[in-house]
Design a protein around this motif. Structure first.
Motif, PDB file in Angstrom:
ATOM      1  N   ARG A 286       0.823  -1.216   0.000  1.00  0.00           N
ATOM      2  CA  ARG A 286       0.000   0.000   0.000  1.00  0.00           C
ATOM      3  C   ARG A 286       0.849   1.254   0.000  1.00  0.00           C
ATOM      4  N   ILE A 287       1.932   1.243   0.730  1.00  0.00           N
ATOM      5  CA  ILE A 287       2.795   2.428   0.744  1.00  0.00           C
ATOM      6  C   ILE A 287       3.410   2.640  -0.644  1.00  0.00           C
ATOM      7  N   ARG A 288       3.761   1.552  -1.336  1.00  0.00           N
ATOM      8  CA  ARG A 288       4.287   1.685  -2.704  1.00  0.00           C
ATOM      9  C   ARG A 288       3.231   2.241  -3.651  1.00  0.00           C
ATOM     10  N   LEU A 289       2.016   1.718  -3.553  1.00  0.00           N
ATOM     11  CA  LEU A 289       0.934   2.207  -4.402  1.00  0.00           C
ATOM     12  C   LEU A 289       0.646   3.684  -4.123  1.00  0.00           C
ATOM     13  N   PHE A 290       0.541   4.037  -2.851  1.00  0.00           N
ATOM     14  CA  PHE A 290       0.271   5.422  -2.468  1.00  0.00           C
ATOM     15  C   PHE A 290       1.375   6.340  -2.991  1.00  0.00           C
ATOM     16  N   SER A 291       2.611   5.905  -2.856  1.00  0.00           N
ATOM     17  CA  SER A 291       3.750   6.699  -3.314  1.00  0.00           C
ATOM     18  C   SER A 291       3.725   6.884  -4.830  1.00  0.00           C
ATOM     19  N   LYS A 292       3.413   5.820  -5.560  1.00  0.00           N
ATOM     20  CA  LYS A 292       3.338   5.917  -7.023  1.00  0.00           C
ATOM     21  C   LYS A 292       2.266   6.905  -7.456  1.00  0.00           C
ATOM     22  N   ILE A 293       1.123   6.880  -6.781  1.00  0.00           N
ATOM     23  CA  ILE A 293       0.042   7.795  -7.132  1.00  0.00           C
ATOM     24  C   ILE A 293       0.426   9.232  -6.752  1.00  0.00           C
ATOM     25  N   ALA A 294       0.967   9.401  -5.556  1.00  0.00           N
ATOM     26  CA  ALA A 294       1.326  10.742  -5.077  1.00  0.00           C
ATOM     27  C   ALA A 294       2.396  11.387  -5.950  1.00  0.00           C
ATOM     28  N   SER A 295       3.290  10.593  -6.505  1.00  0.00           N
ATOM     29  CA  SER A 295       4.393  11.151  -7.290  1.00  0.00           C
ATOM     30  C   SER A 295       4.141  11.126  -8.793  1.00  0.00           C
ATOM     31  N   HIS A 296       2.969  10.688  -9.210  1.00  0.00           N
ATOM     32  CA  HIS A 296       2.676  10.601 -10.641  1.00  0.00           C
ATOM     33  C   HIS A 296       2.626  12.002 -11.241  1.00  0.00           C
ATOM     34  N   PRO A 297       3.261  12.207 -12.393  1.00  0.00           N
ATOM     35  CA  PRO A 297       3.365  13.548 -12.987  1.00  0.00           C
ATOM     36  C   PRO A 297       2.029  14.258 -13.228  1.00  0.00           C
ATOM     37  N   GLN A 298       0.993  13.538 -13.565  1.00  0.00           N
ATOM     38  CA  GLN A 298      -0.301  14.169 -13.842  1.00  0.00           C
ATOM     39  C   GLN A 298      -1.125  14.406 -12.576  1.00  0.00           C
ATOM     40  N   GLY A 299      -0.627  13.991 -11.413  1.00  0.00           N
ATOM     41  CA  GLY A 299      -1.388  14.155 -10.187  1.00  0.00           C
ATOM     42  C   GLY A 299      -2.426  13.080  -9.970  1.00  0.00           C
ATOM     43  N   GLU A 300      -2.546  12.207 -10.935  1.00  0.00           N
ATOM     44  CA  GLU A 300      -3.439  11.056 -10.846  1.00  0.00           C
ATOM     45  C   GLU A 300      -2.809   9.929 -11.633  1.00  0.00           C
ATOM     46  N   ALA A 301      -3.211   8.713 -11.317  1.00  0.00           N
ATOM     47  CA  ALA A 301      -2.632   7.569 -12.011  1.00  0.00           C
ATOM     48  C   ALA A 301      -3.716   6.554 -12.325  1.00  0.00           C
ATOM     49  N   CYS A 302      -3.630   6.045 -13.526  1.00  0.00           N
ATOM     50  CA  CYS A 302      -4.503   4.951 -13.940  1.00  0.00           C
ATOM     51  C   CYS A 302      -3.994   3.678 -13.277  1.00  0.00           C
ATOM     52  N   VAL A 303      -4.883   2.788 -12.963  1.00  0.00           N
ATOM     53  CA  VAL A 303      -4.463   1.530 -12.345  1.00  0.00           C
ATOM     54  C   VAL A 303      -3.445   0.814 -13.230  1.00  0.00           C
ATOM     55  N   CYS A 304      -3.533   1.012 -14.539  1.00  0.00           N
ATOM     56  CA  CYS A 304      -2.585   0.369 -15.449  1.00  0.00           C
ATOM     57  C   CYS A 304      -1.170   0.934 -15.278  1.00  0.00           C
ATOM     58  N   ASP A 305      -1.036   2.147 -14.750  1.00  0.00           N
ATOM     59  CA  ASP A 305       0.276   2.778 -14.552  1.00  0.00           C
ATOM     60  C   ASP A 305       0.958   2.376 -13.249  1.00  0.00           C
TER      61      ASP A 305
ATOM     62  N   SER B 299     -11.076   8.005  -6.303  1.00  0.00           N
ATOM     63  CA  SER B 299     -10.990   7.321  -7.591  1.00  0.00           C
ATOM     64  C   SER B 299     -12.111   7.795  -8.501  1.00  0.00           C
ATOM     65  N   GLN B 300     -11.856   7.652  -9.790  1.00  0.00           N
ATOM     66  CA  GLN B 300     -12.843   8.024 -10.799  1.00  0.00           C
ATOM     67  C   GLN B 300     -12.723   7.045 -11.959  1.00  0.00           C
ATOM     68  N   ARG B 301     -13.844   6.449 -12.328  1.00  0.00           N
ATOM     69  CA  ARG B 301     -13.856   5.528 -13.469  1.00  0.00           C
ATOM     70  C   ARG B 301     -14.037   6.335 -14.745  1.00  0.00           C
ATOM     71  N   ARG B 302     -13.181   6.024 -15.726  1.00  0.00           N
ATOM     72  CA  ARG B 302     -13.286   6.619 -17.057  1.00  0.00           C
ATOM     73  C   ARG B 302     -13.214   5.482 -18.058  1.00  0.00           C
TER      74      ARG B 302
ATOM     75  N   TYR C 159      -8.981   5.811 -12.370  1.00  0.00           N
ATOM     76  CA  TYR C 159      -7.884   6.729 -12.076  1.00  0.00           C
ATOM     77  C   TYR C 159      -7.926   7.093 -10.596  1.00  0.00           C
ATOM     78  N   TYR C 160      -6.756   7.116  -9.982  1.00  0.00           N
ATOM     79  CA  TYR C 160      -6.640   7.377  -8.556  1.00  0.00           C
ATOM     80  C   TYR C 160      -5.875   8.661  -8.305  1.00  0.00           C
ATOM     81  N   ARG C 161      -6.292   9.392  -7.276  1.00  0.00           N
ATOM     82  CA  ARG C 161      -5.614  10.602  -6.801  1.00  0.00           C
ATOM     83  C   ARG C 161      -5.472  10.492  -5.290  1.00  0.00           C
ATOM     84  N   VAL C 162      -4.480  11.166  -4.759  1.00  0.00           N
ATOM     85  CA  VAL C 162      -4.376  11.279  -3.309  1.00  0.00           C
ATOM     86  C   VAL C 162      -5.509  12.196  -2.859  1.00  0.00           C
ATOM     87  N   ALA C 163      -6.239  11.781  -1.843  1.00  0.00           N
ATOM     88  CA  ALA C 163      -7.322  12.611  -1.305  1.00  0.00           C
ATOM     89  C   ALA C 163      -6.733  13.934  -0.836  1.00  0.00           C
TER      90      ALA C 163
END
Length: 99
Positions: free
Chosen positions: A13-32, A58-61, A66-70
């Motif tokens: 979970r910490i790895r997932l949270f970190s990947k989302i928090a540091s993603h360049p677009q501010g959000e990350a697709c589960v595929c990323d 999260s938001q389904r598209r 796609y996930y963002r840090v709250a």
């Protein structure tokens, strides 16, 4: 707050949270972010736990989620840690004066 820290206590979970928090677009697709060394269903489970703890939104598209840090989560955790550190420092025993 305890639920947030409990959710982050898991290494995946910490790895997932970190990947989302540091993603360049501010959000990350589960595929990323699914390359964390566990199966895709396990990734989904951990992302659900992070959402339930209030750490992610999260938001389904289409077929992707796609996930963002709250927005309030990092500030709330930082505030708690800062307040705890201040409290601990204020109540720490003082060292005796050298003689």
């Amino acid at each position: 707050m305890a639920a947030m820290f409990k959710a982050l206590a898991d290494p995946v979970r910490i790895r997932l949270f970190s990947k989302i928090a540091s993603h360049p677009q501010g959000e990350a697709c589960v595929c990323d972010i699914s390359d964390v060394g566990v199966s895709q269903p396990t990734v989904s489970h951990h992302l659900r736990k992070l959402r339930e703890a209030g750490l992610l939104t999260s938001q389904r598209r289409g077929t992707w989620v796609y996930y963002r840090v709250a927005p309030a989560a990092p500030a709330a955790m930082a505030r708690l840690l800062t307040d705890s550190a201040r409290h601990a420092h204020a109540h720490a025993p003082t060292a005796p004066a050298p003689v």
